[in-house]
Design an enzyme around this catalytic site. Structure first.
Site, PDB file in Angstrom:
ATOM      1  N   ASP A 136       2.894  -4.346   8.098  1.00 46.69           N
ATOM      2  CA  ASP A 136       1.591  -3.709   7.900  1.00 46.69           C
ATOM      3  C   ASP A 136       0.541  -4.815   7.960  1.00 46.69           C
ATOM      4  O   ASP A 136       0.397  -5.600   7.028  1.00 46.69           O
ATOM      5  CB  ASP A 136       1.560  -2.986   6.561  1.00 46.69           C
ATOM      6  N   GLN A 139      -4.658  -5.548   6.613  1.00 50.27           N
ATOM      7  CA  GLN A 139      -5.560  -6.531   6.017  1.00 50.27           C
ATOM      8  C   GLN A 139      -5.495  -7.880   6.723  1.00 50.27           C
ATOM      9  O   GLN A 139      -6.389  -8.717   6.541  1.00 50.27           O
ATOM     10  CB  GLN A 139      -5.232  -6.722   4.527  1.00 50.27           C
ATOM     11  N   CYS A 148      -4.680   2.326  -3.853  1.00 48.73           N
ATOM     12  CA  CYS A 148      -3.445   2.793  -3.187  1.00 48.73           C
ATOM     13  C   CYS A 148      -2.319   1.779  -3.353  1.00 48.73           C
ATOM     14  O   CYS A 148      -1.511   1.563  -2.448  1.00 48.73           O
ATOM     15  CB  CYS A 148      -3.691   3.094  -1.717  1.00 48.73           C
ATOM     16  N   LYS A 156     -10.989  -1.359   9.795  1.00 51.27           N
ATOM     17  CA  LYS A 156     -11.068  -2.605   9.037  1.00 51.27           C
ATOM     18  C   LYS A 156     -11.372  -3.808   9.936  1.00 51.27           C
ATOM     19  O   LYS A 156     -11.594  -4.907   9.443  1.00 51.27           O
ATOM     20  CB  LYS A 156      -9.774  -2.833   8.257  1.00 51.27           C
ATOM     21  N   HIS A 198       0.861  -1.169   0.000  1.00 50.55           N
ATOM     22  CA  HIS A 198       0.000   0.000   0.000  1.00 50.55           C
ATOM     23  C   HIS A 198       0.905   1.229   0.000  1.00 50.55           C
ATOM     24  O   HIS A 198       2.015   1.203   0.526  1.00 50.55           O
ATOM     25  CB  HIS A 198      -0.869  -0.043   1.261  1.00 50.55           C
TER      26      HIS A 198
END
Length: 422
Positions: free
Chosen positions: A212, A215, A378, A238, A135
């Protein structure tokens, strides 16, 4: 196409009733089919009610007000930190830093490395390693860092099926590598990356590993220690929580070495006109009034997910994703970007249809009540790797039903007919 799926949450219809927005209609009376959860998840009633109750009954600033409401707000805020620490199996609550989102968390890390001294300092001759599927929030901060410090930015490439190309891992992770920062689950390709394996190799050369997990946290059981991460970020909106709240987890020994990111209230020990001294983590990185009610909402959200069980949510995501991949395979001219094995990927599926712009696909689907995302998500470098400017992305979550996937497939069939591709 709908059929009985192994792995789908047995209480799915009960779960759906927890999310009030899923009962609404859109676009001329069509039932809402929400397939954009990788963008932002919907919120269960318990999160909404918890935030409203806090505002109605306990609203005050934290760590400042010397009255009952202030004490209640402070307790609720720190209770949320405890809940997040348990959610990601953090060894200590003091390793959980609240930010406004994962983007701020990743920028915090990159900037504090830019300002760090001693063994954490980064300069000419040093290298930072990322991946081509990141991202933008895990690309741009490292570009800025390496440009400002004269270091070199390198990256893992991608294979044709959307996985990390690790064939040159021993070249890319070397004695000059100071930081390896990568996504656990791609928001565009859906790929689940071997984070622990890469972390082991990075630690062999003394590099810091940043993950990261924006997700990953919604759909995989997260154990920060087992992941091999030294620092890990995710965002509240999220994981069925509110917007405006994110999390940075870091090893306590590492957080204590990093300099402050923002200056202001609550991140200090003492301030004089000549100099200041700073609080220990996590408060060192939480200057000013924090997102209090958002943190309380996030605490309720992770409680909700924990009650259902991340292992169960993961199995549900795999079942729905596999079903979606089967359905998409029936659409002529449709190409999925990323792995085709549902056991090796998350719930975000990006795709193209020959002859139709992704924005047109999304618009036609929206007119039928089906919400998807279109654009570069993104992740422009990942799109460039596959020779496309943009794609359409569907993304499921714990409340997604097989019937909603059927509605997507039917909508795509209609889209091809609408644009006279048959």
């Amino acid at each position: 196409m709908s059929r009985e799926l192994t792995g789908v949450l047995p209480e799915l219809e009960v779960i759906r009733k927890d999310f009030p927005i899923l009962s609404r209609t859109v676009s001329g009376g069509h039932p809402l089919v929400y397939l954009d959860s990788a963008n932002t998840s919907q919120k269960p009633q318990v999160v909404i009610d918890t935030m409203v109750d806090h505002l109605e009954r306990h609203n005050a600033n934290v760590a400042r007000a010397m009255h009952q409401l202030g004490a209640e707000a402070s307790e609720a805020f720190e209770d949320a930190r405890d809940k997040v620490a348990a959610f990601i199996k953090a060894p200590s609550r003091d390793e959980v830093v609240f930010t406004k989102n994962a983007t701020e968390a990743l920028n915090l890390v990159a900037n504090t490395f830019a300002w760090a001294e001693g063994e954490l300092s980064i300069g000419a001759g040093d290298e930072v390693l990322i991946t081509e599927m990141e991202h933008h929030s895990n690309i741009v901060p490292w570009q800025l860092l390496t440009q400002r410090k004269g270091a070199t930015l390198r990256w893992f490439g991608l294979t044709d099926d959307g996985r990390l190309d690790l064939s040159n891992i021993d070249e890319l992770i070397n004695e000059r590598t100071k930081v390896v920062s990568l996504t656990w689950v791609s928001n565009m390709l859906g790929t689940i990356n071997p984070v622990a394996e890469i972390a082991r190799r990075a630690h062999e050369v003394g590099a810091i590993v940043v993950v990261d997990a924006s997700q990953a946290a919604p759909q995989l059981p997260v154990d920060v220690v087992a992941s091999g991460a030294d620092l890990l970020a995710f965002t509240g909106h999220k994981v069925v929580g509110p917007t405006g709240i994110g999390v940075l987890w870091g090893r306590k020994s590492l957080l204590d070495q990093l300099p402050p990111f923002h200056g202001g209230g609550e991140m200090i020990e003492t301030v004089t006109m000549e100099r200041s001294t700073y609080a220990k983590a996590p408060h060192r990185f939480e200057a000013g009034t924090p997102p209090i009610v958002e943190a309380v909402g996030l605490g309720a959200a992770v409680d909700y997910l924990t009650h259902i069980g991340l292992e169960n949510i993961h199995l549900h995501e795999q079942a729905i994703t596999g079903y979606a991949l089967e359905g998409l395979a029936t659409i002529p001219g449709l190409t999925v970007l990323g792995p085709l094995d549902a056991t090796q990927r998350g719930g975000a599926i990006s795709f193209e249809i020959d002859g139709v712009h992704p924005h047109d696909i999304a618009q036609v689907l929206d007119a039928r009540g089906v919400a998807v995302r279109a654009g570069h998500h993104c992740a422009k470098p990942a799109h460039a790797r596959f020779g496309v400017q943009s794609s359409t992305r569907m993304s499921s979550y714990l409340y997604t039903t097989p019937a909603e996937i059927d509605a997507l497939v039917e909508g795509l069939e209609y889209t091809r007919s609408y644009f006279k591709l048959d």
